[in-house]
Design a protein around this motif. Structure first.
Motif, PDB file in Angstrom:
ATOM      1  N   GLU A  47      -6.424  -7.880  49.368  1.00 19.70           N
ATOM      2  CA  GLU A  47      -7.833  -7.736  48.606  1.00 19.70           C
ATOM      3  C   GLU A  47      -8.653  -8.154  49.672  1.00 19.70           C
ATOM      4  O   GLU A  47      -8.654  -9.483  49.933  1.00 19.70           O
ATOM      5  N   ARG A 131     -17.268  -9.265  44.792  1.00 20.29           N
ATOM      6  CA  ARG A 131     -17.465 -10.925  43.597  1.00 20.29           C
ATOM      7  C   ARG A 131     -18.742 -10.847  44.064  1.00 20.29           C
ATOM      8  O   ARG A 131     -19.101 -11.995  44.909  1.00 20.29           O
ATOM      9  N   HIS A 193     -14.038 -11.279  34.669  1.00 23.40           N
ATOM     10  CA  HIS A 193     -13.844 -12.590  35.156  1.00 23.40           C
ATOM     11  C   HIS A 193     -14.200 -13.854  33.919  1.00 23.40           C
ATOM     12  O   HIS A 193     -15.721 -13.560  33.950  1.00 23.40           O
ATOM     13  N   LYS A 217      -8.222  -5.124  34.958  1.00 20.10           N
ATOM     14  CA  LYS A 217      -7.933  -6.204  35.035  1.00 20.10           C
ATOM     15  C   LYS A 217      -8.628  -7.397  34.576  1.00 20.10           C
ATOM     16  O   LYS A 217      -9.893  -7.368  34.560  1.00 20.10           O
ATOM     17  N   ARG A 257       0.426 -16.813  36.198  1.00 22.40           N
ATOM     18  CA  ARG A 257       1.013 -15.972  37.744  1.00 22.40           C
ATOM     19  C   ARG A 257       2.535 -15.804  38.318  1.00 22.40           C
ATOM     20  O   ARG A 257       2.214 -14.849  39.382  1.00 22.40           O
ATOM     21  N   SER A 278      -8.758 -17.575  46.481  1.00 19.06           N
ATOM     22  CA  SER A 278     -10.267 -16.693  46.154  1.00 19.06           C
ATOM     23  C   SER A 278     -10.474 -17.217  45.051  1.00 19.06           C
ATOM     24  O   SER A 278     -11.480 -16.775  44.218  1.00 19.06           O
TER      25      SER A 278
END
Ligand SMILES: O=C1C[C@@](O)(C(=O)O)C[C@@H](O)[C@@H]1O
Length: 294
Positions: A47, A131, A193, A217, A257, A278
């Motif tokens: 990414e 982001r 987020h 996501k 995760r 990140s």
């Protein structure tokens, strides 16, 4: 369709999720050591977190550099106050000229940045992400600059495996970016987020899935163990058409995760050994693999 199919990646032989590593290098970092580690640890995807670098090539920063160069040159010359004033007033004209040519320069800069990433690590599939600070990143661009950056990178001639588009982006700009991505055959991950809490994840999943998203996501912060369980259960209960990626961030959320894939999250973010995270709670690829083989 699974995420692997959407990204045109080989079928998994062990039912594990895709592993994506973030590329968080800034303007003074070297890509080659990252590329070397990448070959050694061989994740599925990279990414490119462009927010770690792109702002260093913004219009304001580039103009400051041009101006500082001119001022340094002036300081070396022994000129009269009158000549100096004249030269400084010429800077105003230069600024106008700079602003007028900026859109073309900007495209070229974004193309070169993208090329440097692809030329070094382009043998790996790459997700394009910028982001913003509002969503927990480094990026300070306005919405228009953000959309311009993403579109220019997508149109740079290099093919991204997917592009991340923030859920909170102004809807008109968001649709424009999504249209360009789709025109180029690049799947769109719409991402949300929350770095403070775990909101109603089921509602969010449903909401995002109604957008022209190819992947949904969600990364949120748990404040207690139950928040992680809620996120995992909402992931399992989701009945959307698109592939889903979810995670609980921070230390409390770490297990999501590692085991989120058992609940239907098709990708997990991990770091290359020794490189920075990140987002809080990311584990290294080695830790991830060690846990999976236990
Ligand atoms: O959206 C995500 C997920 C993430 O925030 C994480 O928590 O691992 C890391 C980001 O780089 C990525 O864009």
């Amino acid at each position: 369709m699974t995420l692997r199919e959407l990204f045109k990646l080989p079928k998994s032989i062990n039912e594990k999720p895709l592993i994506a590593v973030p590329l968080t290098l800034g303007p003074n970092d070297k890509l080659t050591p990252f590329a070397k580690k990448l070959q050694e640890q061989n994740p599925d995807i990279v990414e490119w977190r462009a927010d770690y670098i792109a702002d260093d090539f913004s219009q304001a920063v580039m103009w400051q550099q041009v101006k500082a160069g001119a001022q340094a040159e002036l300081a070396q010359k022994d000129v009269s106050a009158m000549t100096e004033a004249k030269m400084l007033s010429e800077m105003d004209n230069a600024r106008q000229e700079f602003d007028a040519t900026w859109p073309v320069m900007n495209m070229q800069i974004i193309k070169e940045l993208t090329a440097s990433v692809f030329n070094t690590i382009g043998s790996f599939p790459i997700i394009l992400t910028y982001r913003t600070q509002a969503q927990g990143g480094q990026g300070e661009m306005t919405s228009v600059e953000y959309a311009t950056f993403i579109v220019a990178a997508l149109r740079s001639g290099f093919h991204f495996t997917a592009v991340d588009v923030e859920y909170t982006l102004d809807s008109e700009l968001r649709d424009k970016v999504i249209d360009v991505a789709h025109e180029l055959g690049v799947p769109v991950i719409i991402s949300y987020h929350d770095f403070n809490q775990t909101p109603d994840v089921s509602a969010l999943i449903a909401d995002i899935s109604k957008m022209p998203a190819d992947v949904v996501k969600i990364a949120v912060m748990p404040n207690k163990e139950q928040d992680v369980t809620d996120l995992l259960q909402a992931t399992r209960a989701a009945t959307i058409q698109q592939p889903l990626i979810t995670m609980s961030m921070g230390a409390i959320g770490q297990r999501s995760r590692v085991e989120g894939y058992k609940f239907g999250s098709e990708l997990t973010f991990a770091t290359l050994d020794g490189l920075p995270v990140s987002a809080p709670g990311q584990v290294t690829i080695s830790e991830l693999l060690a846990t999976w083989t236990k």
